[in-house]
Scaffold this motif. Sequence first.
Motif, mmCIF file in Angstrom:
data_model
loop_
_atom_site.group_PDB
_atom_site.id
_atom_site.type_symbol
_atom_site.label_atom_id
_atom_site.label_comp_id
_atom_site.label_asym_id
_atom_site.label_seq_id
_atom_site.Cartn_x
_atom_site.Cartn_y
_atom_site.Cartn_z
ATOM 1 N N ASP A 67 30.622 50.441 38.576
ATOM 2 C CA ASP A 67 29.882 49.808 37.519
ATOM 3 C C ASP A 67 29.631 50.995 36.386
ATOM 4 O O ASP A 67 28.957 51.726 36.655
ATOM 5 N N HIS A 68 30.467 50.778 35.338
ATOM 6 C CA HIS A 68 30.333 51.566 34.097
ATOM 7 C C HIS A 68 28.882 51.940 33.640
ATOM 8 O O HIS A 68 28.540 52.957 33.029
ATOM 9 N N ALA A 69 28.239 50.835 33.550
ATOM 10 C CA ALA A 69 26.936 51.052 32.966
ATOM 11 C C ALA A 69 25.922 52.070 34.097
ATOM 12 O O ALA A 69 25.229 52.953 33.517
ATOM 13 N N ALA A 70 26.147 51.982 35.329
ATOM 14 C CA ALA A 70 25.607 53.026 36.156
ATOM 15 C C ALA A 70 25.963 54.414 36.040
ATOM 16 O O ALA A 70 25.389 55.246 35.908
ATOM 17 N N TRP A 71 27.307 54.617 35.594
ATOM 18 C CA TRP A 71 27.969 55.864 35.166
ATOM 19 C C TRP A 71 27.304 56.428 34.061
ATOM 20 O O TRP A 71 27.102 57.600 33.955
ATOM 21 N N LEU A 72 26.843 55.736 33.088
ATOM 22 C CA LEU A 72 26.241 56.217 31.815
ATOM 23 C C LEU A 72 24.792 56.308 32.166
ATOM 24 O O LEU A 72 24.058 57.348 31.606
ATOM 25 N N LEU A 73 24.183 55.601 33.024
ATOM 26 C CA LEU A 73 22.533 55.570 33.283
ATOM 27 C C LEU A 73 22.176 56.711 34.183
ATOM 28 O O LEU A 73 21.187 57.445 34.014
ATOM 29 N N LEU A 74 22.833 56.992 35.316
ATOM 30 C CA LEU A 74 22.512 57.708 36.234
ATOM 31 C C LEU A 74 22.543 59.407 35.938
ATOM 32 O O LEU A 74 21.493 59.726 36.363
ATOM 33 N N PRO A 75 23.224 59.509 34.940
ATOM 34 C CA PRO A 75 22.967 60.935 34.483
ATOM 35 C C PRO A 75 21.510 61.315 33.757
ATOM 36 O O PRO A 75 21.174 62.303 33.891
ATOM 37 N N LEU A 76 21.149 60.345 33.149
ATOM 38 C CA LEU A 76 19.790 60.474 32.556
ATOM 39 C C LEU A 76 18.763 60.793 33.644
ATOM 40 O O LEU A 76 18.030 61.685 33.332
ATOM 41 N N LEU A 77 18.766 60.201 34.976
ATOM 42 C CA LEU A 77 17.802 60.605 35.783
ATOM 43 C C LEU A 77 17.978 62.001 36.145
ATOM 44 O O LEU A 77 16.875 62.738 36.347
ATOM 45 N N GLY A 78 18.936 62.439 36.459
ATOM 46 C CA GLY A 78 19.419 63.833 36.495
ATOM 47 C C GLY A 78 19.093 64.833 35.680
ATOM 48 O O GLY A 78 18.391 65.934 36.065
ATOM 49 N N LEU A 79 19.104 64.420 34.461
ATOM 50 C CA LEU A 79 18.762 65.328 33.382
ATOM 51 C C LEU A 79 17.388 65.249 33.232
ATOM 52 O O LEU A 79 16.732 66.426 32.980
#
Length: 176
Positions: A67-79
């Motif tokens: 899922d490409h959207a998850a690729w973009l959204l998940l790093p926001l949580l880590g940051l």
Amino acid sequence: MSTAAALPLPAPKSKTLATWLALLAGSFGLHRFYLHGLRDLAGWLMPWPTLAGLAGLVRMRNLGQDDHAAWLLLPLLGLMLSQAMLTAIVYGLTPDEKWAVRHGAGGPVRHTTWGPVLGAIAALLLGGAALMGTLAFGGQKFFEYQLLQQQAQQAQAAQPALPATPPTPPAQPASR
């Protein structure tokens, strides 16, 4: 009676509580609300990227790693988790005298014990793990995406070109 005497002084803020709020709920901005009140704009902006990152986590669990959207959204949580841990480290390691000037409301210096330091240690461990995980995940997905693009270009180049069909001549009127 002066206006300064009429205004109540804000209560001194605990460095230990601020450190642990940043550690446990810093990505949602609770430490900011504790220190600066509910009118703090940064505190109100912090939950949105955190919630977007959580949405990416849910998408990845439900839809898988493709899922490409998850690729973009998940790093926001880590940051967001990393910045909250950095804030907890800064709060926990701020000298008591400096904390009293910023958040002590003019009161005496309250000497802290091991509470903020233990919070800073925990934040260092969790923040380092969150940041390294985010960098590894982001780097992996970036290079996987580059590989997918390269494979798609090679597949497109390997397809034989379709022969051009000659244009059909216009129909000739039938002669008698």
